[in-house]
Design an enzyme around this catalytic site. Structure first.
Site, PDB file in Angstrom:
ATOM      1  N   ASP A 325       0.786  -1.225   0.000  1.00  0.00           N
ATOM      2  CA  ASP A 325       0.000   0.000   0.000  1.00  0.00           C
ATOM      3  C   ASP A 325       0.821   1.280   0.000  1.00  0.00           C
ATOM      4  O   ASP A 325       0.348   2.311  -0.460  1.00  0.00           O
ATOM      5  CB  ASP A 325      -0.961   0.006   1.192  1.00  0.00           C
ATOM      6  CG  ASP A 325      -2.188  -0.848   0.933  1.00  0.00           C
ATOM      7  OD1 ASP A 325      -2.419  -1.213  -0.233  1.00  0.00           O
ATOM      8  OD2 ASP A 325      -2.915  -1.158   1.889  1.00  0.00           O
ATOM      9  N   TYR A 388     -10.120  -0.749   2.468  1.00  0.00           N
ATOM     10  CA  TYR A 388      -9.684  -0.712   3.866  1.00  0.00           C
ATOM     11  C   TYR A 388      -9.348   0.717   4.295  1.00  0.00           C
ATOM     12  O   TYR A 388      -8.785   1.508   3.533  1.00  0.00           O
ATOM     13  CB  TYR A 388      -8.431  -1.575   4.072  1.00  0.00           C
ATOM     14  CG  TYR A 388      -8.713  -3.015   4.444  1.00  0.00           C
ATOM     15  CD1 TYR A 388     -10.001  -3.530   4.438  1.00  0.00           C
ATOM     16  CD2 TYR A 388      -7.676  -3.866   4.794  1.00  0.00           C
ATOM     17  CE1 TYR A 388     -10.241  -4.850   4.783  1.00  0.00           C
ATOM     18  CE2 TYR A 388      -7.908  -5.193   5.131  1.00  0.00           C
ATOM     19  CZ  TYR A 388      -9.206  -5.675   5.124  1.00  0.00           C
ATOM     20  OH  TYR A 388      -9.435  -6.973   5.466  1.00  0.00           O
TER      21      TYR A 388
END
Length: 623
Positions: A325, A388
């Site tokens: 990420d 998320y």
């Protein structure tokens, strides 16, 4: 942009972004600090310098990453000893895609020139830009075969949204700069991740910006929209009781100070920064020692170095979903505004953050917030990467502790299946029992799939009381960072202790390609000698990297670390096994660690701190 296991390496040498300070702050305008984040005007200057060297009339140019090229540590230390002197030259690290090549530039802002320009011809690609991800998603929505697939499924194309996915590396000799594109169906919900359009495999070439692979394998069932929307305005009766919130905390009497980007509060002082790749940066965190009448540095620089998120589905459409990420998408790029009174207490202060867009021009991230609740100072950032939400908290305590916490929430990303009840998969009936759930590594049996492993869940019902006894942590250990050259009056080496939170390790096979790339997750604690270039645990060029520039590779050199300037790395993780309570919105899953002074002071650091002034609260009296 999707998750099920998260492992984040925290390098104690770091950068910043959203923070809350409760109490009215005092802002002081001061001269620039060597570790200040790049300003909008500096981004504009960098864009101008690079564009002059590579005019758009001759070159196809995109800015993939622009960040502060921090001065060498001794240079910063020297300036700190004489802060009235001129700070070191401001320089920026710039990663470009230029005519289908990766360039790495150092731009000197004072000289208004490029002082270093190198072509990177190794494995992997630089950080993706938000713009090229959006372009790839838009391209998919206009692709004729995809439109035909949507029509075949009886879906309304206006309710379809698409999201790009990185593809990783699975042993290929050569790679192209590509993304997979996954699409979802809204039509009655804002929760797109719970309505995936399965079995469509679509690949986009980012250099040519065209769909290079399209395969509609079959039509899978579309999950229903009913009950998936998490927005309060979309909820219907019956409702539970209204929550009684605590009244807003009254503003106190003693404010903290913000001097440029240096925050002073209670006995703490530290520098705040922001970066497109890693988000928050905390530097030069120091605590005041009244006996020595000076601030003593605890942390030089600290930030989230990388997050690894491998999904555990080895099928053709899902095996490649193993995301980094920070290095692929950028934590700072996906930072989101925090909401007053929900994300932070009353009295919060809002500060804007900036990063360079694909064209090099500054992009504003609005409403970065700072607040101080009670008697701790909390540095918070929230990043939304795909489905998320990551909540990062750095808590500074007057006791001298630095506590880090991470919260994981958001929505599940689901795979559409024909089952409507778990009994259709397998049947096990239990009364009240104690069940131990184990996560185990499985090898992929299908030789056509390049993924080699995944993890799955095994359940064991305890037969006796002895079966239910569990040992968490097989050794009683302490982890200390000490300075052998400095001792307290009784002769103890001054230091700080690492107090780990719950530990989780990787469950992928060691020879699996995603695990080779994410080798920084192999251990929970690492120590390396300080090296300015070693700051991103997954490597500098993460997209489709091959694991040849990771924390594991650096550590394999087995360099000496005794009585040296060292860097402590802490890797924490979650194994997320979804349950019904995660639907349609996950509750926060939290973890963290603490740095606690250990013989750093001669006595308790809170002994001589002044308590906050008591304020009148409704329905609250003191004897």
């Amino acid at each position: 942009m999707h998750r099920k296991q998260m492992a984040s390496t925290l390098k104690l040498a770091f950068l910043l972004f959203s923070i809350f300070f409760f109490l009215s702050p005092t802002f002081i305008t001061s001269k620039p600090h060597p570790l200040d984040s790049l300003t909008p005007s500096e981004f504009t200057l960098i864009q101008s310098i690079v564009s002059q060297a590579y005019p758009s009339s001759k070159y196809k140019l995109t800015f993939q990453y622009v960040g502060l090229d921090e001065p060498e540590k001794p240079v910063v230390k020297s300036w700190l000893s004489k802060p009235t002197t001129k700070p070191p030259p401001r320089q920026a690290l710039v990663m470009l895609r230029l005519n289908q090549q990766s360039h790495e530039l150092i731009v000197d802002l004072s000289k208004r020139s490029i002082i270093s320009d190198k072509i990177y011809d190794g494995y992997g690609y630089p950080l993706l830009t938000a713009e090229e991800q959006e372009d790839a998603a838009d391209l998919a929505l206009k692709h004729r075969p995809f439109l035909a697939s949507i029509k075949k499924r009886g879906l309304n194309i206006s309710e379809v949204v698409c999201s790009p996915l990185t593809i990783g590396w699975y042993g290929e000799e050569k790679s192209k700069r590509e993304l997979k594109v996954s699409c979802y169906y809204l039509d009655g919900t804002a929760n797109m991740y719970l309505r995936p359009i399965e079995e469509i495999i679509m690949t986009v070439d980012l250099e040519k910006m065209k769909v290079t692979e399209y395969n509609d394998k079959s039509v899978s069932p579309m999950p229903k929209a009913e009950g998936t929307d998490y927005r309060p305005s979309k909820q219907t009766p019956p409702f539970g009781p209204r929550l009684n919130a605590a009244p807003p905390t009254p503003t106190g009497q003693t404010p903290f100070k913000i001097d440029g980007n240096v925050v002073s509060w209670a006995n703490w002082k530290f520098h705040l920064g922001f970066d497109a790749r890693v988000g928050p940066v905390i530097s030069l965190a120091s605590i005041y020692d009244p006996d020595k009448a000076k601030y003593r540095q605890v942390v030089y620089r600290s930030f989230i170095s990388e997050l690894f998120v491998p999904y555990q589905d080895p099928t053709e459409a899902w095996y490649h979903r193993t995301f980094f990420d920070c290095g692929e998408f950028g934590f700072g790029i996906y930072a989101v505004s925090l909401e007053p009174l929900n994300d932070c207490p009353s009295g919060a202060v809002f500060i804007d953050g900036y990063y360079a867009g694909q064209d090099g021009k500054p992009v504003k991230i609005p409403d970065i917030r700072e607040a101080r609740p009670e008697v701790s100072l909390v540095v918070r950032m929230v990043a939304t990467v795909g489905n998320y939400d990551y909540i990062l908290d750095w808590e500074f305590k007057p006791s001298g502790s630095i506590k880090f916490g991470v919260g994981l929430t958001g929505v599940l990303e689901v795979k559409a299946e024909p089952y409507s009840h778990i009994d259709e998969i397998k049947e096990e009936v239990y009364d009240n029992s104690f069940v131990k759930t184990s996560l185990v590594t499985r090898r992929v049996k299908d030789k056509k799939i390049p993924r080699k492993s995944y993890w799955n869940v095994e359940h064991e019902t305890a037969k006796t009381e002895a079966d239910a006894r569990l040992k968490l942590g097989l050794k009683a250990e302490e982890f200390l960072v000490v300075n052998p050259n400095k001792k307290t009056k009784p002769g103890n080496k001054v230091g700080y202790r690492l107090i780990p939170g719950s530990a989780a390790g990787p469950l992928l096979a060691a020879d699996d390609y995603p695990q080779i790339r994410a080798a920084f997750t192999n251990y929970n604690v690492w120590v390396t000698p300080y090296n300015k270039s070693e700051k991103w645990a997954g490597g500098r060029y993460v997209d489709q990297s091959r694991g040849d520039d990771t924390l594991q590779v650096w550590s394999n050199r087995n360099r000496g670390i005794e009585n040296r300037d060292i860097v402590l790395w802490y890797t924490m993780g979650f194994h997320h096994v979804p349950c019904q309570e995660d639907f349609p919105m996950m509750p926060t899953l939290s973890g963290g660690f603490e740095l606690r002074p250990t013989n750093f002071f001669e006595y308790s650091a809170v002994l001589k701190t002044k308590a906050p002034m008591h304020l009148n609260w409704p329905n609250c009296t003191t004897a």
